[in-house]
Design a protein around this motif. Structure first.
Motif, PDB file in Angstrom:
ATOM      1  N   VAL A   1       1.008  -1.089   0.003  1.00 25.67           N
ATOM      2  CA  VAL A   1      -0.044   0.020  -0.061  1.00 25.67           C
ATOM      3  C   VAL A   1       0.891   1.237   0.151  1.00 25.67           C
ATOM      4  O   VAL A   1       0.556   2.275  -0.788  1.00 25.67           O
ATOM      5  CB  VAL A   1      -1.071  -0.011   1.069  1.00 25.67           C
ATOM      6  CG1 VAL A   1      -1.500   1.322   1.486  1.00 25.67           C
ATOM      7  CG2 VAL A   1      -2.005  -1.248   1.115  1.00 25.67           C
ATOM      8  N   VAL A   2       2.008   1.200   0.622  1.00 25.90           N
ATOM      9  CA  VAL A   2       2.899   2.485   0.957  1.00 25.90           C
ATOM     10  C   VAL A   2       3.386   2.877  -0.589  1.00 25.90           C
ATOM     11  O   VAL A   2       3.376   4.015  -0.821  1.00 25.90           O
ATOM     12  CB  VAL A   2       3.828   2.217   2.071  1.00 25.90           C
ATOM     13  CG1 VAL A   2       4.997   3.380   1.834  1.00 25.90           C
ATOM     14  CG2 VAL A   2       3.340   2.356   3.377  1.00 25.90           C
ATOM     15  N   MET A   3       4.044   1.490  -0.938  1.00 24.26           N
ATOM     16  CA  MET A   3       4.550   1.963  -2.544  1.00 24.26           C
ATOM     17  C   MET A   3       3.656   2.175  -3.590  1.00 24.26           C
ATOM     18  O   MET A   3       3.869   3.066  -4.103  1.00 24.26           O
ATOM     19  CB  MET A   3       5.314   0.432  -2.833  1.00 24.26           C
ATOM     20  CG  MET A   3       6.703   0.445  -2.240  1.00 24.26           C
ATOM     21  SD  MET A   3       7.560  -1.149  -2.568  1.00 24.26           S
ATOM     22  CE  MET A   3       6.698  -2.545  -2.529  1.00 24.26           C
ATOM     23  N   LEU A   4       2.457   1.569  -3.461  1.00 28.15           N
ATOM     24  CA  LEU A   4       1.498   2.003  -4.597  1.00 28.15           C
ATOM     25  C   LEU A   4       0.773   3.295  -4.449  1.00 28.15           C
ATOM     26  O   LEU A   4       0.477   3.992  -5.219  1.00 28.15           O
ATOM     27  CB  LEU A   4       0.300   0.983  -4.705  1.00 28.15           C
ATOM     28  CG  LEU A   4      -0.682   0.923  -5.325  1.00 28.15           C
ATOM     29  CD1 LEU A   4      -0.047   0.552  -6.821  1.00 28.15           C
ATOM     30  CD2 LEU A   4      -1.994  -0.192  -5.350  1.00 28.15           C
ATOM     31  N   ALA A   5       0.575   3.790  -3.026  1.00 28.10           N
ATOM     32  CA  ALA A   5      -0.298   5.136  -2.751  1.00 28.10           C
ATOM     33  C   ALA A   5       0.859   5.962  -2.013  1.00 28.10           C
ATOM     34  O   ALA A   5       0.394   6.912  -1.402  1.00 28.10           O
ATOM     35  CB  ALA A   5      -1.330   4.762  -1.898  1.00 28.10           C
ATOM     36  N   HIS A   6       2.140   6.033  -2.730  1.00 26.08           N
ATOM     37  CA  HIS A   6       2.939   6.760  -1.948  1.00 26.08           C
ATOM     38  C   HIS A   6       2.869   8.248  -2.178  1.00 26.08           C
ATOM     39  O   HIS A   6       3.142   9.248  -1.287  1.00 26.08           O
ATOM     40  CB  HIS A   6       4.399   6.791  -2.462  1.00 26.08           C
ATOM     41  CG  HIS A   6       4.466   6.691  -3.777  1.00 26.08           C
ATOM     42  ND1 HIS A   6       4.826   7.947  -4.493  1.00 26.08           N
ATOM     43  CD2 HIS A   6       4.516   5.871  -4.808  1.00 26.08           C
ATOM     44  CE1 HIS A   6       5.049   7.839  -5.798  1.00 26.08           C
ATOM     45  NE2 HIS A   6       4.934   6.527  -6.084  1.00 26.08           N
ATOM     46  N   ALA A   7       2.211   8.568  -3.280  1.00 24.45           N
ATOM     47  CA  ALA A   7       1.661  10.098  -3.753  1.00 24.45           C
ATOM     48  C   ALA A   7       0.635  10.574  -2.749  1.00 24.45           C
ATOM     49  O   ALA A   7       0.424  11.809  -2.542  1.00 24.45           O
ATOM     50  CB  ALA A   7       1.319   9.915  -5.089  1.00 24.45           C
ATOM     51  N   HIS A   8      -0.019   9.498  -1.959  1.00 26.92           N
ATOM     52  CA  HIS A   8      -0.934  10.196  -1.024  1.00 26.92           C
ATOM     53  C   HIS A   8      -0.584  10.155   0.332  1.00 26.92           C
ATOM     54  O   HIS A   8      -1.383  10.829   1.183  1.00 26.92           O
ATOM     55  CB  HIS A   8      -2.226   9.243  -1.124  1.00 26.92           C
ATOM     56  CG  HIS A   8      -2.798   9.246  -2.309  1.00 26.92           C
ATOM     57  ND1 HIS A   8      -3.642  10.228  -2.963  1.00 26.92           N
ATOM     58  CD2 HIS A   8      -2.815   8.406  -3.531  1.00 26.92           C
ATOM     59  CE1 HIS A   8      -3.855   9.754  -4.317  1.00 26.92           C
ATOM     60  NE2 HIS A   8      -3.513   8.597  -4.451  1.00 26.92           N
ATOM     61  N   ILE A   9       0.565   9.880   0.728  1.00 23.85           N
ATOM     62  CA  ILE A   9       1.252  10.088   2.003  1.00 23.85           C
ATOM     63  C   ILE A   9       1.518  11.598   2.285  1.00 23.85           C
ATOM     64  O   ILE A   9       2.150  12.111   1.378  1.00 23.85           O
ATOM     65  CB  ILE A   9       2.485   9.232   2.036  1.00 23.85           C
ATOM     66  CG1 ILE A   9       2.473   7.780   1.938  1.00 23.85           C
ATOM     67  CG2 ILE A   9       3.235   9.482   3.591  1.00 23.85           C
ATOM     68  CD1 ILE A   9       3.563   7.059   1.956  1.00 23.85           C
ATOM     69  N   PRO A  10       0.624  12.094   3.317  1.00 29.71           N
ATOM     70  CA  PRO A  10       1.041  13.517   3.552  1.00 29.71           C
ATOM     71  C   PRO A  10       2.285  14.042   3.892  1.00 29.71           C
ATOM     72  O   PRO A  10       3.046  13.563   4.389  1.00 29.71           O
ATOM     73  CB  PRO A  10       0.021  13.665   4.747  1.00 29.71           C
ATOM     74  CG  PRO A  10      -0.098  12.438   5.298  1.00 29.71           C
ATOM     75  CD  PRO A  10      -0.078  11.363   4.204  1.00 29.71           C
ATOM     76  N   ASN A  11       2.583  15.293   3.280  1.00 27.36           N
ATOM     77  CA  ASN A  11       3.760  16.046   3.690  1.00 27.36           C
ATOM     78  C   ASN A  11       3.470  17.042   4.858  1.00 27.36           C
ATOM     79  O   ASN A  11       4.462  17.488   5.283  1.00 27.36           O
ATOM     80  CB  ASN A  11       3.992  16.815   2.334  1.00 27.36           C
ATOM     81  CG  ASN A  11       5.286  16.213   1.738  1.00 27.36           C
ATOM     82  OD1 ASN A  11       5.891  15.236   2.105  1.00 27.36           O
ATOM     83  ND2 ASN A  11       5.563  16.577   0.490  1.00 27.36           N
ATOM     84  N   ALA A  12       2.303  17.049   5.366  1.00 29.67           N
ATOM     85  CA  ALA A  12       1.859  18.057   6.317  1.00 29.67           C
ATOM     86  C   ALA A  12       2.787  17.797   7.556  1.00 29.67           C
ATOM     87  O   ALA A  12       3.166  18.775   8.332  1.00 29.67           O
ATOM     88  CB  ALA A  12       0.747  17.850   6.812  1.00 29.67           C
ATOM     89  N   VAL A  13       3.097  16.590   8.002  1.00 26.94           N
ATOM     90  CA  VAL A  13       3.932  16.276   9.115  1.00 26.94           C
ATOM     91  C   VAL A  13       5.508  15.861   8.678  1.00 26.94           C
ATOM     92  O   VAL A  13       5.787  14.685   8.184  1.00 26.94           O
ATOM     93  CB  VAL A  13       3.302  15.065   9.928  1.00 26.94           C
ATOM     94  CG1 VAL A  13       4.344  14.995  11.245  1.00 26.94           C
ATOM     95  CG2 VAL A  13       1.799  15.600  10.577  1.00 26.94           C
ATOM     96  N   GLY A  14       6.443  16.629   8.711  1.00 25.65           N
ATOM     97  CA  GLY A  14       7.905  16.314   8.412  1.00 25.65           C
ATOM     98  C   GLY A  14       8.196  15.899   7.127  1.00 25.65           C
ATOM     99  O   GLY A  14       9.055  15.244   7.040  1.00 25.65           O
TER     100      GLY A  14
END
Length: 350
Positions: A57-70
């Motif tokens: 899931v992390v590799m497939l949806a990496h673009a959706h991991i938020p940048n808001a925290v760090g």
């Protein structure tokens, strides 16, 4: 003796590879038989299976991991290819646990990783091209600038971009490169050396307050090419702040605007972008240009740190020219590896 050796080999089940293959088949057969008789193979390894699914899931949806925290999303994307190392580790865990559930789950991140990066494992280099370019962050603390300059010139590049130049070292680079490159310009801490005439040379404002980017038109025999040289601000990983890259992101947006306004159709960007092609923070640049490594390289082409490269933060990106080959050059006195690429400027319509 020869006949005896032949009889011994025949009795042993054939040649070495055949015997090894037979042993592997017997081992797999015993393993499969033991698993078939174990009703717990589907109940064991649930944690390993969950980790495998999460990794996929992390590799497939990496673009959706938020940048808001760090800037966690950008940090993940910078080292995204290395997540593939977790796949064999999870496979071993599944085998040790004798878990069919975990084994099936491990297939998910394996397939996702191959879909993302499998194309980089093949050699896409071609023999064509009419312009060779190179880029190198030479490191402000380089103890051998002359040797570094000679090493880059030895690549045979027609155009060379250098980043992180200091005022004290510039004369050394100019002297070392002068025999090979008749034309050059240094703007702030970046410079461009060329075998072909330069025109329209100017600094590019990337919102830093000092010059770390430039643009020049290179009059190649196949036509004019707009060459940009850029050194985006560094990023830092801090425990209290995470992946700090706000200034880098702001500069990337400014560089993207300058490239979007470029009147020439053929564009080459050379430099240290302090980010990978996967990093969404560089979208203003990477959405307009293609990577020579991805199009015509072999492998990931990691460039930093030079002693054990872990990320390709130095880039050769193009638009309007065709990448033919891309490669890394040998280590110099810098903490970055130099990169080179050969592109085709001439087209059927030119």
């Amino acid at each position: 003796m020869a006949q005896q050796a032949y009889m011994t080999e025949t009795a042993g089940g054939g040649s070495g590879p055949e015997r090894r293959g037979a042993r592997l088949r017997r081992l797999w057969g015993r393993l499969a038989a033991s698993w078939r008789g174990d009703p717990r193979i589907w109940r064991r390894g649930i944690f390993t299976a969950a980790v495998a699914v999460l990794l996929a899931v992390v590799m497939l949806a990496h673009a959706h991991i938020p940048n808001a925290v760090g800037n966690l999303g950008s940090l993940t994307e910078t080292f995204l290819p290395w997540l593939g190392l977790l796949v064999p580790a999870l496979l071993v865990a599944a085998l040790v646990r004798r878990s069919a559930t975990a084994l099936i789950a491990v297939l998910l991140p394996a397939v996702v990783w191959l879909n993302l990066f499998g194309g980089l494992l093949t050699d896409k280099a071609a023999a064509g091209g009419d312009l060779t370019v190179a880029t190198h962050n030479v490191n402000a603390d380089n103890a051998d600038p002359a040797g570094t300059a000679r090493a880059v010139a030895a690549s045979g590049a027609d155009v060379v971009a250098l980043e992180e130049l200091t005022a004290a070292a510039v004369p050394t680079y100019e002297k070392a490169l002068e025999p090979t490159y008749r034309y050059h310009s240094v703007q702030g801490t970046v410079g461009l050396w060329s075998k072909y005439p330069l025109s329209g040379v100017r600094a590019v404002d990337i919102k830093l307050g000092w010059t770390r980017a430039m643009r020049a038109a290179v009059a190649t025999p196949a036509g004019q090419v707009a060459v940009y040289v850029a050194h985006l601000p560094s990023v830092r990983v801090k425990l209290e702040a995470g992946f700090t890259a706000r200034q880098r992101d702001k500069s990337a947006d400014a560089l993207g605007e300058a490239i979007a306004d470029e009147p020439l159709t053929r564009v080459v960007l050379l430099g240290d972008l302090n980010g990978t092609m996967n990093d969404r923070a560089l979208n203003a640049v990477t959405s307009q240009l293609r990577s020579t490594q991805g199009a015509a390289g072999h492998g990931f082409g990691f460039s930093w740190p030079a002693s054990f490269p872990m990320a390709r933060i130095d880039q050769i990106l193009v638009r309007g020219v065709e990448p033919e080959s891309s490669w890394s050059l040998p280590q110099t006195g810098s903490d970055h590896l130099p990169l080179a690429a050969r592109v085709r400027v001439a087209t059927s319509g030119s």
